[in-house]
Design a protein around this motif. Structure first.
Motif, PDB file in Angstrom:
ATOM      1  N   ASN A  66     -74.222  18.941  -0.032  1.00  0.00           N
ATOM      2  CA  ASN A  66     -73.564  19.530  -1.191  1.00  0.00           C
ATOM      3  C   ASN A  66     -74.289  19.014  -2.429  1.00  0.00           C
ATOM      4  O   ASN A  66     -74.593  17.825  -2.517  1.00  0.00           O
ATOM      5  CB  ASN A  66     -72.081  19.134  -1.212  1.00  0.00           C
ATOM      6  N   GLU A  67     -74.563  19.892  -3.374  1.00  0.00           N
ATOM      7  CA  GLU A  67     -75.303  19.464  -4.575  1.00  0.00           C
ATOM      8  C   GLU A  67     -74.553  18.372  -5.335  1.00  0.00           C
ATOM      9  O   GLU A  67     -75.162  17.551  -6.029  1.00  0.00           O
ATOM     10  CB  GLU A  67     -75.555  20.655  -5.497  1.00  0.00           C
ATOM     11  N   LYS A  68     -73.219  18.302  -5.167  1.00  0.00           N
ATOM     12  CA  LYS A  68     -72.445  17.259  -5.841  1.00  0.00           C
ATOM     13  C   LYS A  68     -72.576  15.899  -5.151  1.00  0.00           C
ATOM     14  O   LYS A  68     -72.099  14.894  -5.656  1.00  0.00           O
ATOM     15  CB  LYS A  68     -70.970  17.655  -5.914  1.00  0.00           C
ATOM     16  N   LEU A  69     -73.245  15.883  -3.988  1.00  0.00           N
ATOM     17  CA  LEU A  69     -73.469  14.640  -3.260  1.00  0.00           C
ATOM     18  C   LEU A  69     -74.923  14.172  -3.370  1.00  0.00           C
ATOM     19  O   LEU A  69     -75.332  13.241  -2.684  1.00  0.00           O
ATOM     20  CB  LEU A  69     -73.108  14.809  -1.780  1.00  0.00           C
ATOM     21  N   GLU A  70     -75.688  14.816  -4.250  1.00  0.00           N
ATOM     22  CA  GLU A  70     -77.096  14.435  -4.405  1.00  0.00           C
ATOM     23  C   GLU A  70     -77.219  12.977  -4.826  1.00  0.00           C
ATOM     24  O   GLU A  70     -78.066  12.228  -4.345  1.00  0.00           O
ATOM     25  CB  GLU A  70     -77.789  15.338  -5.425  1.00  0.00           C
ATOM     26  N   ASN A  71     -76.351  12.565  -5.758  1.00  0.00           N
ATOM     27  CA  ASN A  71     -76.283  11.170  -6.184  1.00  0.00           C
ATOM     28  C   ASN A  71     -74.917  10.612  -5.790  1.00  0.00           C
ATOM     29  O   ASN A  71     -73.914  11.318  -5.840  1.00  0.00           O
ATOM     30  CB  ASN A  71     -76.475  11.050  -7.694  1.00  0.00           C
ATOM     31  N   TYR A  72     -74.907   9.350  -5.419  1.00  0.00           N
ATOM     32  CA  TYR A  72     -73.668   8.746  -4.957  1.00  0.00           C
ATOM     33  C   TYR A  72     -72.625   8.643  -6.064  1.00  0.00           C
ATOM     34  O   TYR A  72     -72.898   8.168  -7.167  1.00  0.00           O
ATOM     35  CB  TYR A  72     -73.920   7.342  -4.413  1.00  0.00           C
ATOM     36  N   THR A  73     -71.417   9.112  -5.769  1.00  0.00           N
ATOM     37  CA  THR A  73     -70.218   8.811  -6.554  1.00  0.00           C
ATOM     38  C   THR A  73     -69.127   8.485  -5.547  1.00  0.00           C
ATOM     39  O   THR A  73     -69.057   9.095  -4.472  1.00  0.00           O
ATOM     40  CB  THR A  73     -69.759   9.988  -7.439  1.00  0.00           C
ATOM     41  N   SER A  74     -68.294   7.530  -5.848  1.00  0.00           N
ATOM     42  CA  SER A  74     -67.261   7.137  -4.890  1.00  0.00           C
ATOM     43  C   SER A  74     -66.290   8.284  -4.617  1.00  0.00           C
ATOM     44  O   SER A  74     -65.838   8.461  -3.483  1.00  0.00           O
ATOM     45  CB  SER A  74     -66.504   5.906  -5.392  1.00  0.00           C
ATOM     46  N   GLU A  75     -65.991   9.069  -5.638  1.00  0.00           N
ATOM     47  CA  GLU A  75     -65.056  10.189  -5.451  1.00  0.00           C
ATOM     48  C   GLU A  75     -65.637  11.234  -4.514  1.00  0.00           C
ATOM     49  O   GLU A  75     -64.968  11.700  -3.583  1.00  0.00           O
ATOM     50  CB  GLU A  75     -64.745  10.840  -6.798  1.00  0.00           C
TER      51      GLU A  75
END
Length: 324
Positions: A66-75
């Protein structure tokens, strides 16, 4: 609840970190006959990463792109991982005790209502009872813990749990999964990385570290050369970082990185207790310091009393001779 262990993979520069493979080894120690399932989150094609996990012992790997998982975020990662965990109902979860692991695993444990043992360095099975060893009090003592909750949830310190041998004949299912990532309160617009060279210190088997005795930024150059011939990484004490000899990303110690290499070479480091907390569990410690009374010699396996700028070039020369 199924008899399976889930491995939360971690990547760096689109490559799996070695601690992910060590986590698979830990899972096999805990459940030798159970199913080991990997979870890889990110963006783009992750089939190669999933295949590597299978070569190192995973039986099945679930990829979430998912493009929103390209960089780590805890959420974002929590949303993706929790959906899979709820579907799989594993009996255990393992991840590396890294910066991301320390941030992500407590959130998942809280949502699951499960206990979490962090920074595990050894797993024991005695009389059918599993126990997990972890350092406490900045590495000055160790405790052994057992897990009584339904889920075995723990993180492992890099370079402590042996990984399995890579076997390209192993096969396993790779299952891409679409998961909607929504309502993120944190969005990463841009990532600016500091330029770094060589091996990642947190996973290096050899670390050459410099202290105030290095005297200058230029003084680190022989350390980089020694690390290069040994295939290792360079680190530093807080004193060297505070003096501006190197970047704080190299700092080892209680307020820096905690590492456990096979070989640690301390160059011009006095051995303050805060520094020892970050490296005292190294398998072999070599200290080079012209002050014979330095505290670092109290924990060193081998000590060389001498000027680092005379000793290190001699070491480099001898190592090159051996490897010719």
């Amino acid at each position: 609840m199924s008899d399976k262990i889930v491995i939360l993979a971690e990547t760096k520069d689109n490559q799996l970190r070695n601690v992910t493979f060590e986590a698979i080894g830990a899972a096999k120690q805990v459940k030798p006959d159970g199913e080991t399932v990997g979870i890889v989150c990110g963006s783009g094609d992750m089939e190669n990463q999933a295949q590597e996990m299978i070569y190192y012992g995973a039986d099945r790997v679930i990829t979430v792109s998912n493009e929103k998982l390209e960089n780590y975020t805890s959420e974002g990662y929590t949303q993706a991982i929790m959906e899979i965990i709820e579907e799989e109902s594993p009996s255990g979860i393992v991840m590396g005790h890294t910066a991301i692991g320390k941030d992500l695993t407590p959130k998942i444990a809280s949502k699951l209502g499960a206990g979490l043992v962090s920074d595990v360095t050894e797993i024991r099975l005695e009389n059918e009872q599993l126990s997990f060893t972890r350092p406490i009090y900045s590495g000055k003592a160790f405790e052994r813990k057992t897990i009584t909750s339904d889920i075995l949830f723990f993180t492992i310190r890099p370079n402590n749990i042996p990984m399995l041998e890579r076997d390209e004949s192993r096969t396993g299912d790779i299952q891409p999964k679409d998961i909607e990532i929504s309502d993120l309160r944190t969005i990463i617009k841009e990532v600016i990385r500091k330029t770094s060279e060589g091996v990642d210190m947190s996973e290096a088997s050899v670390v050459v570290a410099g202290g105030r005795g290095v005297k200058s930024e230029e003084g680190f150059e022989p350390l980089y050369e020694l690390a290069e011939v040994l295939g290792g990484a360079v680190g530093a004490s807080r004193g060297a970082c505070d003096a501006g000899y190197c970047d704080y990303s190299l700092q080892i110690g209680q307020t820096g990185k905690v590492i456990t290499p096979d070989l640690y070479i301390a160059c011009g480091i006095s051995g303050a207790i805060q520094h020892l907390a970050g490296m005292s569990n190294s398998k072999v410690i070599v200290a080079i310091n012209k002050d014979a009374d330095s505290n670092i010699f109290n924990i060193a396996d081998y000590g060389i009393v001498g000027d680092i700028f005379e000793v290190i070039p001699l070491l480099i020369e001898e190592i090159k001779k051996i490897r010719q």
